[in-house]
Design an enzyme around this catalytic site. Structure first.
Site, mmCIF file in Angstrom:
data_model
loop_
_atom_site.group_PDB
_atom_site.id
_atom_site.type_symbol
_atom_site.label_atom_id
_atom_site.label_comp_id
_atom_site.label_asym_id
_atom_site.label_seq_id
_atom_site.Cartn_x
_atom_site.Cartn_y
_atom_site.Cartn_z
ATOM 1 N NE ARG A 1 39.354 45.020 -9.042
ATOM 2 C CZ ARG A 1 39.092 44.958 -7.749
ATOM 3 N NH1 ARG A 1 38.663 45.984 -7.100
ATOM 4 N NH2 ARG A 1 39.262 43.819 -7.092
ATOM 5 C CD GLN B 1 34.224 40.128 -13.988
ATOM 6 O OE1 GLN B 1 33.902 39.020 -14.404
ATOM 7 N NE2 GLN B 1 33.352 41.031 -13.615
ATOM 8 C CG ASP C 1 40.699 42.157 -10.458
ATOM 9 O OD1 ASP C 1 41.548 42.263 -9.556
ATOM 10 O OD2 ASP C 1 39.718 42.891 -10.550
ATOM 11 C CB SER D 1 39.087 39.659 -8.128
ATOM 12 O OG SER D 1 38.488 40.886 -8.316
ATOM 13 C CE1 TYR E 1 37.663 48.964 -5.944
ATOM 14 C CE2 TYR E 1 37.896 50.405 -7.843
ATOM 15 C CZ TYR E 1 38.231 49.245 -7.162
ATOM 16 O OH TYR E 1 39.120 48.382 -7.716
HETATM 17 P P1 NAD Z 1 37.187 46.885 -1.717
HETATM 18 O O1 NAD Z 1 38.185 45.869 -1.271
HETATM 19 O O2 NAD Z 1 37.687 48.195 -2.239
HETATM 20 O O3 NAD Z 1 36.174 47.222 -0.498
HETATM 21 C C1 NAD Z 1 35.512 46.186 0.185
HETATM 22 C C2 NAD Z 1 34.089 46.568 0.485
HETATM 23 O O4 NAD Z 1 34.053 47.504 1.555
HETATM 24 C C3 NAD Z 1 33.342 47.233 -0.669
HETATM 25 O O5 NAD Z 1 32.193 46.472 -0.980
HETATM 26 C C4 NAD Z 1 32.977 48.617 -0.121
HETATM 27 O O6 NAD Z 1 31.719 49.082 -0.595
HETATM 28 C C5 NAD Z 1 32.936 48.343 1.367
HETATM 29 N N1 NAD Z 1 33.030 49.537 2.228
HETATM 30 C C6 NAD Z 1 33.810 50.638 2.080
HETATM 31 N N2 NAD Z 1 33.590 51.499 3.105
HETATM 32 C C7 NAD Z 1 32.681 50.927 3.919
HETATM 33 C C8 NAD Z 1 32.073 51.312 5.145
HETATM 34 N N3 NAD Z 1 32.329 52.488 5.733
HETATM 35 N N4 NAD Z 1 31.180 50.461 5.707
HETATM 36 C C9 NAD Z 1 30.880 49.272 5.137
HETATM 37 N N5 NAD Z 1 31.424 48.858 3.987
HETATM 38 C C10 NAD Z 1 32.320 49.667 3.381
HETATM 39 O O7 NAD Z 1 36.181 46.230 -2.759
HETATM 40 P P2 NAD Z 1 36.438 45.130 -3.866
HETATM 41 O O8 NAD Z 1 36.224 43.802 -3.308
HETATM 42 O O9 NAD Z 1 37.757 45.391 -4.484
HETATM 43 O O10 NAD Z 1 35.277 45.456 -4.908
HETATM 44 C C11 NAD Z 1 34.852 46.785 -5.179
HETATM 45 C C12 NAD Z 1 33.926 46.834 -6.389
HETATM 46 O O11 NAD Z 1 34.614 46.460 -7.569
HETATM 47 C C13 NAD Z 1 32.741 45.880 -6.309
HETATM 48 O O12 NAD Z 1 31.631 46.543 -6.885
HETATM 49 C C14 NAD Z 1 33.124 44.733 -7.189
HETATM 50 O O13 NAD Z 1 32.023 44.022 -7.719
HETATM 51 C C15 NAD Z 1 33.891 45.473 -8.259
HETATM 52 N N6 NAD Z 1 34.858 44.586 -8.931
HETATM 53 C C16 NAD Z 1 34.882 44.585 -10.303
HETATM 54 C C17 NAD Z 1 35.812 43.757 -10.953
HETATM 55 C C18 NAD Z 1 35.877 43.725 -12.459
HETATM 56 O O14 NAD Z 1 34.897 44.055 -13.095
HETATM 57 N N7 NAD Z 1 37.002 43.348 -13.042
HETATM 58 C C19 NAD Z 1 36.674 42.970 -10.220
HETATM 59 C C20 NAD Z 1 36.607 43.016 -8.837
HETATM 60 C C21 NAD Z 1 35.707 43.854 -8.194
#
Ligand code: NAD
Length: 375
Positions: A127, A132, A135, A138, A233
């Site tokens: 990530r 991006q 991914d 995403s 995360y």
């Molecule tokens: P994910 O699917 O792992 O989790 C979904 C969301 O659930 C997250 O925002 C997490 O904080 C939240 N969560 C976990 N436990 C929780 C709880 N107890 N109560 C409420 N919320 C809770 O997340 P994701 O969509 O895969 O993204 C995770 C991170 O990765 C984000 O910061 C995103 O911006 C980043 N990201 C970066 C890239 C990249 O740079 N290539 C790509 C995708 C995502």
């Protein structure tokens, strides 16, 4: 010739295809000849004619397709039943790319390793910002977030937007999104577009600004601890935090019409955030769509792949939402793959994976080091 093979996805409810016609021309420029199994794009509305027009070749049999393939690209891990066994068709000189989830599908992964091929698990893409465009989590989660709201709206027996009519006023739906990751943020945007009043909760404080920029109201736990790990995360929260969070959710959930849950912690079961008691306290006719259902669910009552009818609400545990928007999901997945292969190109041509690159290292979970020609 570098043969790139695209098999039919045979897992139940899988309607996507890994490579779409728009990517054939750029793949050819990179030096690939693309072979599509007959009807592989049918369930995503990509006909064999479209592939042929784009410059791909159609294979009538699986044997013909897998033979001498440099790359085999799929959405799902290889398929096996009484009649078909893709594991037996994968040659050791091939590289196999798909979503693998080796920890969840251990026996499939060990069968796959026995093929001695290079194996790439696309869900393991690091990530980082450079990755991006590659991914797959995403690109697919984004569509899941959208579809969760649309599905909720279609089974909800009230309307989403505020309507002032001569016969009276329809109040806007109140939607709570739990988890503001990729799926959650798209769910907020979709619910807003449909006219709902949207609330969101996440343990990562950094998401507050993102939620508010989409017009959502951020619900905050009164606690200083940060829910964000060094990887960006979420991490598992303390018992004290969980208690506070539970009280806050219990208080807010009684006012909601729709709840979309997306909360995940990498490598763990999804945290249970909505208890049976909370479900009981919800308004009659309300809907929960639990996007974490594949990982156990954020609601205590969720059944993966089922819609559960309780006295107060319907609880949906969707099975493979991206597949229900297969045309767009396939197109985005295909672009992710194209960008990943581009990343190893030299002067626009693909000869082999750039084995020193962190994205290749991050996704390759089995490597055949004995090959002379590395592919
Ligand atoms: P994910 O699917 O792992 O989790 C979904 C969301 O659930 C997250 O925002 C997490 O904080 C939240 N969560 C976990 N436990 C929780 C709880 N107890 N109560 C409420 N919320 C809770 O997340 P994701 O969509 O895969 O993204 C995770 C991170 O990765 C984000 O910061 C995103 O911006 C980043 N990201 C970066 C890239 C990249 O740079 N290539 C790509 C995708 C995502």
């Amino acid at each position: 010739m570098l043969k790139l093979a695209v098999p039919i996805e045979r897992h139940p409810n899988e309607k996507r295809v890994s490579i779409t016609p728009d990517c054939i021309s750029p793949l050819k420029k990179m030096g690939f000849t693309v072979f599509i199994e007959k009807n592989a794009g049918y369930n995503s509305s990509f006909s064999d004619e479209l592939y042929l027009k784009a410059g791909a070749k159609i294979c009538k049999t699986q044997k013909e397709l897998f033979k001498n393939a440099a790359l085999i690209i799929k959405i799902q891990r290889p398929f096996k039943d009484m009649k078909i066994n893709e594991f037996n068709l994968i040659e050791s000189k091939s590289s196999f790319l798909s979503m693998i989830y080796s920890n969840r599908f251990k026996s499939d992964f060990s069968l796959l390793k026995k093929t001695s091929s290079n194996i790439f698990a696309m869900e393991m893409m690091p990530r980082i910002s450079r990755a991006q465009s590659m991914d797959v989590l995403s690109s697919q989660s984004n569509l899941s977030g959208y579809k969760a709201v649309v599905d909720a709206a279609s089974i909800y027996n009230k309307a989403f937007p505020l309507m002032m009519t001569s016969a009276g006023t329809v109040a806007p739906a109140k939607v709570l999104i739990i988890g503001a990751g990729v799926a959650g943020l798209q769910a907020i945007a979709t619910a807003k577009r449909l006219g709902a009043v949207v609330f969101c909760f996440d343990v990562r404080k950094a998401t507050k600004e993102q939620v508010e920029s989409l017009g959502g109201n951020f619900i905050e736990v009164d606690d200083e601890s940060s829910g964000e790990s060094e990887t960006g995360y979420a991490k598992e929260m303390s018992t004290k935090y969980k208690k506070k969070q539970s009280l806050l959710l219990a208080e807010n959930i009684t006012k909601m019409d729709i709840v979309i849950t997306t909360a995940l912690i990498p490598g763990k079961n999804a945290p249970i955030l909505i208890t049976k008691k909370m479900v009981k306290s919800m308004k009659p006719g309300s809907i929960i769509v639990d996007l974490a259902s594949e990982f156990g669910g954020n609601c205590e009552l969720t059944k993966h792949g089922k819609i559960l009818d309780t006295d107060t609400c319907k609880i949906v545990g969707p099975f493979n939402l991206p597949s229900t928007v297969s045309q767009d999901a396939s197109r985005l997945y295909s672009k992710n793959i194209l960008n990943f292969l581009k990343n190893s190109c030299i002067d626009g041509k693909f000869n082999d994976f750039n084995w020193d690159d962190e994205l290749v290292k991050g996704t390759c979970i089995n490597r055949n080091k004995t090959l002379n020609k590395k592919l």
